[in-house]
Design an enzyme around this catalytic site. Structure first.
Site, mmCIF file in Angstrom:
data_model
loop_
_atom_site.group_PDB
_atom_site.id
_atom_site.type_symbol
_atom_site.label_atom_id
_atom_site.label_comp_id
_atom_site.label_asym_id
_atom_site.label_seq_id
_atom_site.Cartn_x
_atom_site.Cartn_y
_atom_site.Cartn_z
ATOM 1 N N ASN A 263 0.807 -1.221 0.000
ATOM 2 C CA ASN A 263 0.000 0.000 0.000
ATOM 3 C C ASN A 263 0.844 1.278 0.000
ATOM 4 O O ASN A 263 0.394 2.333 0.448
ATOM 5 C CB ASN A 263 -0.957 0.010 1.198
ATOM 6 C CG ASN A 263 -1.880 -1.191 1.209
ATOM 7 O OD1 ASN A 263 -2.434 -1.559 0.175
ATOM 8 N ND2 ASN A 263 -2.020 -1.824 2.371
ATOM 9 N N ARG A 264 2.052 1.172 -0.500
ATOM 10 C CA ARG A 264 2.977 2.297 -0.590
ATOM 11 C C ARG A 264 3.349 2.874 0.782
ATOM 12 O O ARG A 264 3.837 3.993 0.876
ATOM 13 C CB ARG A 264 2.414 3.418 -1.490
ATOM 14 C CG ARG A 264 2.223 3.009 -2.954
ATOM 15 C CD ARG A 264 3.554 2.547 -3.555
ATOM 16 N NE ARG A 264 3.476 2.301 -4.980
ATOM 17 C CZ ARG A 264 3.289 1.087 -5.518
ATOM 18 N NH1 ARG A 264 3.102 0.044 -4.738
ATOM 19 N NH2 ARG A 264 3.276 0.938 -6.815
ATOM 20 N N LEU A 265 3.144 2.094 1.845
ATOM 21 C CA LEU A 265 3.550 2.523 3.183
ATOM 22 C C LEU A 265 4.925 1.929 3.483
ATOM 23 O O LEU A 265 5.089 1.045 4.333
ATOM 24 C CB LEU A 265 2.509 2.083 4.222
ATOM 25 C CG LEU A 265 1.125 2.729 4.062
ATOM 26 C CD1 LEU A 265 0.160 2.164 5.091
ATOM 27 C CD2 LEU A 265 1.224 4.248 4.197
#
Length: 230
Positions: free
Chosen positions: A206-208
């Site tokens: 999730n691009r975290l």
């Protein structure tokens, strides 16, 4: 409805539609080494092993970013040739654009883009020239052809043709045949990048992403570890 012929070029995919989901496993501060060079050695070992398995190409390839005296940036890919507690070493023509930039402005950034592993290492620091003894010691380890290439190429300058470069190399090949020692070019040598910060980037879902950065404590050899938002 329009028809598409088989010979028509296929349009490239839209960049916005190109996505890869990164690994779920991350990195935590307590899992990292006390200093960035030890941690880099761990990750570099992982990258070298990935190369042996065919999953990564040239793990020692790094993007070197410099700026000239007017602040205009430039980047290029260079091969890391050594690293230790003092920093990261690469070699180049001292008359090249990057060397001229570093002479006018010693601040530099390095990026190791280990994309197949969803990892990056970003280094910021200052570049210092290596001593001639260190340069000569490395130059002797280069393949014979690469030694000649260091003489043949007026790096970063405009040349008339490929033939001009090949002719210069052929002349050097006749002067210094295989087995004969090639002198170290006076205009060629190394830079050691002394790090001020080293960031370890691990891709997450999730691009975290996890971004943990070592920052040198002012006036000491110690390091502060901090987490950055992705």
């Amino acid at each position: 409805m329009s028809r598409v012929n088989a010979s028509d070029p296929v349009p490239p995919p839209e960049p916005a539609a190109m996505r890869r989901h990164y690994r779920a496993e991350g990195i935590t501060p307590d899992a990292l080494a006390a200093d960035p060079m030890t941690q880099f050695a761990r990750w570099f070992h992982d990258a070298a092993r990935a190369e042996e398995q065919g999953a990564l190409y040239e793990p020692n390839a790094m993007v070197v970013a410099t700026a000239d005296a007017e602040g205009r940036p430039s980047t290029r890919t260079v091969l890391l040739k050594a690293y230790d507690d003092r920093g990261f070493v690469f070699f180049t023509n001292y008359e090249s654009r990057k060397a001229r930039d570093l002479t006018a402005q010693p601040y530099v950034s390095l990026l190791f883009p280990w994309h197949p592993m969803a990892r990056q290492v970003i280094v910021t620091g200052s570049a210092l020239r290596t001593g001639r003894d260190e340069t000569a010691a490395y130059f002797r380890t280069r393949p014979h052809g690469s030694q000649l290439g260091a003489w043949a190429s007026p790096q970063s300058t405009v040349i008339g043709s490929r033939a001009e470069l090949d002719t210069a190399y052929a002349e050097l090949e006749r002067r210094y045949p295989e087995g004969e020692q090639v002198p170290v070019p006076p205009h060629w040598g190394g830079f050691r990048v002394v790090p001020q910060s080293v960031e370890f980037w691990q891709g997450r879902e999730n691009r975290l992403h996890d971004r943990l950065r070592y920052v040198r404590e002012p006036g000491s050899d110690g390091w502060r570890l901090e987490r950055l938002a992705p």
